[in-house]
Design a protein around this motif. Structure first.
Motif, short mmCIF file in Angstrom:
data_model
loop_
_atom_site.label_atom_id
_atom_site.label_comp_id
_atom_site.label_asym_id
_atom_site.label_seq_id
_atom_site.Cartn_x
_atom_site.Cartn_y
_atom_site.Cartn_z
N MET A 150 0.83 -1.21 0.00
CA MET A 150 0.00 0.00 0.00
C MET A 150 0.87 1.26 0.00
SD MET A 150 -3.39 -0.84 2.28
CE MET A 150 -2.58 -1.44 3.76
N ALA A 151 1.99 1.24 0.74
CA ALA A 151 2.88 2.40 0.78
C ALA A 151 3.47 2.68 -0.61
CB ALA A 151 4.01 2.16 1.79
N VAL A 152 3.88 1.62 -1.30
CA VAL A 152 4.40 1.79 -2.66
C VAL A 152 3.33 2.37 -3.57
CG1 VAL A 152 5.19 0.55 -4.71
CG2 VAL A 152 6.16 0.01 -2.47
N GLY A 153 2.11 1.84 -3.45
CA GLY A 153 1.01 2.35 -4.27
C GLY A 153 0.73 3.81 -4.02
N PHE A 154 0.80 4.23 -2.76
CA PHE A 154 0.55 5.63 -2.43
C PHE A 154 1.63 6.54 -3.00
CE2 PHE A 154 1.27 9.26 0.42
CZ PHE A 154 0.05 9.91 0.28
N VAL A 155 2.89 6.17 -2.81
CA VAL A 155 3.99 7.01 -3.29
C VAL A 155 3.91 7.17 -4.81
CG1 VAL A 155 6.49 7.18 -3.54
CG2 VAL A 155 5.50 6.47 -1.36
N LEU A 156 3.68 6.08 -5.52
CA LEU A 156 3.61 6.16 -6.98
C LEU A 156 2.38 6.93 -7.44
CD1 LEU A 156 4.78 2.58 -8.08
CD2 LEU A 156 6.11 4.70 -7.90
N PHE A 159 2.62 10.70 -8.27
CA PHE A 159 3.27 11.21 -9.47
C PHE A 159 2.84 10.53 -10.76
CE2 PHE A 159 6.24 11.50 -5.86
CZ PHE A 159 6.30 12.88 -5.75
N ILE A 160 2.16 9.41 -10.68
CA ILE A 160 1.78 8.69 -11.90
C ILE A 160 0.26 8.66 -12.01
CG2 ILE A 160 1.94 6.52 -13.17
CD1 ILE A 160 4.50 5.89 -11.70
N PRO A 161 -0.33 9.31 -13.02
CA PRO A 161 -1.79 9.38 -13.13
C PRO A 161 -2.41 8.17 -13.80
CG PRO A 161 -0.81 10.59 -14.93
CD PRO A 161 0.34 10.06 -14.09
N SER A 162 -1.60 7.17 -14.10
CA SER A 162 -2.09 5.98 -14.78
C SER A 162 -2.07 4.79 -13.82
CB SER A 162 -1.24 5.66 -16.01
OG SER A 162 -1.52 4.37 -16.49
N SER A 202 -7.11 1.58 -6.54
CA SER A 202 -8.42 2.25 -6.61
C SER A 202 -8.60 3.23 -5.46
CB SER A 202 -9.55 1.21 -6.59
OG SER A 202 -9.53 0.41 -7.76
N VAL A 203 -8.16 2.84 -4.27
CA VAL A 203 -8.28 3.73 -3.10
C VAL A 203 -7.48 5.01 -3.33
CG1 VAL A 203 -7.68 4.01 -0.67
CG2 VAL A 203 -8.75 1.89 -1.45
N PHE A 204 -6.26 4.89 -3.83
CA PHE A 204 -5.42 6.07 -4.02
C PHE A 204 -5.82 6.85 -5.27
CE2 PHE A 204 -2.33 3.25 -1.58
CZ PHE A 204 -2.72 3.81 -0.36
N ASN A 205 -6.51 6.20 -6.21
CA ASN A 205 -7.12 6.95 -7.30
C ASN A 205 -8.08 8.00 -6.74
OD1 ASN A 205 -5.82 5.57 -9.31
ND2 ASN A 205 -7.55 4.28 -9.87
N ILE A 206 -8.79 7.63 -5.68
CA ILE A 206 -9.74 8.54 -5.05
C ILE A 206 -9.01 9.59 -4.22
CG2 ILE A 206 -11.62 8.68 -3.35
CD1 ILE A 206 -12.39 5.79 -4.23
N GLY A 207 -7.95 9.19 -3.55
CA GLY A 207 -7.29 10.08 -2.60
C GLY A 207 -6.44 11.17 -3.22
N ILE A 208 -5.94 10.95 -4.45
CA ILE A 208 -5.00 11.88 -5.07
C ILE A 208 -5.65 12.48 -6.32
CG2 ILE A 208 -2.68 12.19 -6.00
CD1 ILE A 208 -2.67 11.23 -3.13
N LYS A 209 -5.77 13.79 -6.36
CA LYS A 209 -6.41 14.46 -7.51
C LYS A 209 -5.76 14.07 -8.82
CE LYS A 209 -6.87 19.09 -9.52
NZ LYS A 209 -6.69 20.55 -9.30
N THR A 210 -4.43 14.05 -8.86
CA THR A 210 -3.71 13.73 -10.08
C THR A 210 -3.44 12.24 -10.23
OG1 THR A 210 -1.68 14.26 -8.86
CG2 THR A 210 -2.58 15.97 -10.29
N GLY A 211 -4.07 11.42 -9.39
CA GLY A 211 -3.78 9.99 -9.41
C GLY A 211 -4.53 9.21 -10.46
N ALA A 212 -5.57 9.81 -11.06
CA ALA A 212 -6.39 9.06 -12.01
C ALA A 212 -7.02 9.99 -13.03
CB ALA A 212 -7.48 8.28 -11.27
#
Length: 494
Positions: A150-156, A159-162, A202-212
Motif C-alpha cells: 500500500m505504501a508503494v502504491g501511495f507514493v507512486l 506522481f503517476i496518473p495511470s 483504486s483507493v489512491f485513485n480517489i485520494g490523489i487528484k492527479t492519481g487518475a
C-alpha cells in the motif's frame, strides 16, 4: 485463469459487438425525438449508446472508440443539419471543431503532462528503486508486506496518473518476492499481494487528484459547469479520511479473508536487497527527477495558498524542466514512444462527448428521465448521495474503465444536481463525491484495468477478489455516507 478463446472466435465476437454498437446508434437516431429533447440532444444520446456499448464490450481499443465516436458525431451533426447555438447549421469543419473541443481542455494537458512524468520515472528506474526501498525498509512478514504494497502504491500515485502504469511497475517486484520465498504463484501470500495492489490502486485513485484520469475528467466538467474547480490540496484533505479508512479496511480484509503466510523471511529480504544493489547508486538523472518531483508536490499542495499557479501549469513547468537539455532527464524522442497516447485521445474524446451532452441539453433531459423519477429532490443531501452512489456502483459493474464511466455519468449528475433545491456549492460537493465513487472498481477483476493486470498473474481467483471487493465496496459505501454528514459539511462542500 480462464482459457483464452481462439482468435477467430474473439474476432467474430468483437465484430458482433461493433455491429451492435452501430445499430444502437442508428436506432436512437431513427426514433421520434422525445418531448423536451432537441435534435442535438438526440444525436448526443445516440453517441452515448454507441460509446457505452464499445466501452463495455471492449470490441475496439479505447483510442479506436474515440476515433469512431468523433467520426460518427461529425456525420450525424451535419446530417441532421444542427446548429448547436451557432448562427447556421454546422458544416463538417464546424462539427469537427465541436468534437475536438475536448483536446483544448486544461485537464487533457494535465493528463498528458503527468503521463510524461510517469515515463520519466520509468526511464530513470526511479519507480523501481522507490518500490524496492520501501519493501526492504518495511520487511516481509504478511502484515508488513501488505503495508509495504500500500505504501508503494501511495507514493507512486502521487506522481503517476495511470493506474495501469503504477500497477505494472509493482507487479514484478511482488511476484519476485513470492518466488524468493519458495511459494507457488497462486499461494495465499501471492493472492494477498496482488489483491492489495489492485484495490489500493483504486483507493489512491480517489485520494490523489492527479492519481487518475477520471478525477481530471470530473474536475473538467465541474470547472465548466460551476465556474471553478478544486485545488490539489483541498481534494487531498477532502478525501483523506476515506483514504485512511479504506486502507485500514483493505489491510484487515485481506489479512482475515486471504490469510497470507510467509514461511521464511531471509530469502525474500536477500532477494530484495540483491535487486536494489543491482540498481547501483542513485544516478544524476534520478536526483534531478527527485528534485522536480518534490517541487511539483510542493506546488500542487500549496496551490491557492502560497501561490496562484494551478495544477496544470505547475505540471507543465515540471515537464519543461524534465525535457530541458543537460538539466532534464529525457529527450522528447525518448519519451513520446512510451506515452500511452490512446489514453490522452480517449480522455479528450470523453470530454467532447460530455460537453455535447451538456450543450445539447441531452444530459439535463436524461437526468430528468432517470434520476428525476426517483423523487430525490425531496430527500436530504445524504439521501441524494446514497441513491446516486448506489446507482454509480451498480453501473460500474458494466464498465471496464472508470474513465469511460466518468465521461458518461458525471455530465448527467451535474445536470441533475442543478435541478435540486440546493445551493451551488452543495451541488458542487455532490458532484465531487460522485467523482470519488466513480473509482469504486473493487468488486470484479473486469471493473478496472489494474485489476485485470493483477488477475493476469494467476495469483488469485475471481471469487477471492470478489470476497474482498464486495465487502470493501459495502464498507466504502457506508464510509461515503458517514463522511457526507460529518467531514464534508465541515469543509463546506455539503
Amino acid at each position: 485463469m480462464p482459457i483464452a478463446s481462439p482468435p477467430e472466435k474473439t474476432g467474430a465476437r468483437k465484430l458482433a459487438w461493433f455491429i451492435l454498437a452501430l445499430l444502437l446508434f442508428s436506432a436512437v437516431l431513427a426514433l421520434p425525438t422525445p418531448v423536451g429533447l432537441s435534435g442535438g440532444g438526440q444525436v448526443a444520446l445516440a453517441l452515448l449508446a454507441l460509446v457505452v456499448t464499445l466501452w463495455i464490450s471492449e470490441c475496439v481499443s479505447p483510442a479506436n472508440s474515440a476515433v469512431v465516436l468523433t467520426t460518427l458525431a461529425v456525420l450525424a451533426l451535419i446530417g441532421q443539419k444542427l446548429t448547436l447555438n451557432a448562427p447556421k447549421p454546422l458544416d463538417s469543419a464546424g462539427a469537427l471543431s465541436v468534437m475536438l473541443g475536448g483536446f483544448s481542455s486544461s485537464a487533457v494537458i494535465l493528463v498528458a503532462g503527468a503521463l510524461f512524468l510517469a515515463v520519466a520515472l520509468k526511464v530513470t528506474g526511479l519507480d523501481r528503486r522507490v518500490a524496492l526501498l520501501v519493501m526492504t525498509r518495511i520487511g516481509v512478514s504478511p502484515s508488513r508486506l501488505i503495508i509495504g504494497a500500500m505504501a508503494v502504491g501511495f507514493v507512486l500515485a502521487l506522481f503517476i496518473p495511470s493506474a495501469t502504469a503504477r500497477v505494472g511497475a509493482v507487479i514484478p517486484i511482488m511476484v519476485g518476492m513470492v518466488a524468493a520465498l519458495g511459494l507457488p504463484a497462486n499461494s495465499g501470500l501471492a493472492a494477498t499481494l496482488m489483491v492489495v495492489t489492485a484495490h489500493a490502486c483504486s483507493v489512491f485513485n480517489i485520494g490523489i487528484k492527479t492519481g487518475a484520469a477520471q478525477n481530471l475528467i470530473t474536475l473538467g466538467f465541474m470547472q465548466e459547469a460551476f465556474g471553478h474547480g478544486i485545488t490539489w490540496g483541498a481534494w487531498f484533505v477532502a478525501a483523506l479520511p476515506f483514504t485512511l479508512g479504506m486502507s485500514l479496511v483493505l489491510f484487515l480484509l485481506t489479512r482475515l479473508l486471504l490469510r497470507p503466510e510467509v514461511p521464511e523471511e531471509g530469502a525474500a529480504m536477500a532477494s530484495l536487497r540483491s535487486q536494489l544493489a543491482a540498481l547501483g547508486p542513485v544516478t544524476g538523472r534520478e536526483k534531478r527527477l527527485l528534485a522536480v518531483a518534490a517541487m511539483l508536490l510542493l506546488l500542487w499542495a500549496t496551490e491557492g495558498w502560497l501561490h496562484p499557479i494551478d495544477t496544470t501549469t505547475s505540471t507543465l513547468f515540471g515537464l519543461t524542466l524534465l525535457l530541458a537539455p543537460r538539466i532534464g532527464v529525457m529527450h522528447w524522442a525518448e519519451a513520446e514512444k512510451q506515452v500511452p497516447w490512446g489514453t490522452v485521445i480517449l480522455f479528450a474524446a470523453g470530454i467532447s462527448l460530455g460537453t455535447l451532452l451538456s450543450r445539447s441539453g441531452a444530459a439535463t433531459w436524461l437526468a430528468r428521465a432517470t434520476l428525476g423519477q426517483l423523487g430525490l429532490e425531496e430527500m436530504p443531501v445524504v439521501g441524494v448521495i446514497a441513491a446516486l452512489s448506489a446507482f454509480s456502483i451498480l453501473l460500474h459493474l458494466g464498465f471496464a474503465s472508470a474513465t469511460g464511466l466518468a465521461s458518461t455519468l458525471i455530465p448527467v449528475v451535474i445536470a441533475f444536481t442543478k435541478t435540486l433545491p440546493v445551493p451551488a456549492e452543495t451541488a458542487f460537493g455532490l458532484v465531487m463525491v460522485q467523482g470519488f465513487v466513480v473509482s469504486f472498481g473493487f468488486m470484479l477483476p473486469a471493473n478496472a484495468p489494474q485489476n485485470m493486470l493483477c488477475y493476469g498473474t494467476g495469483a488469485f481467483t475471481t471469487s477471492q477478489f470478489a470476497r474482498v471487493g464486495v465487502l470493501a465496496t459495502v464498507i466504502g459505501y457506508g464510509l461515503i455516507l458517514l463522511l457526507s454528514v460529518t467531514w464534508w459539511p465541515l469543509l463546506g462542500f455539503l
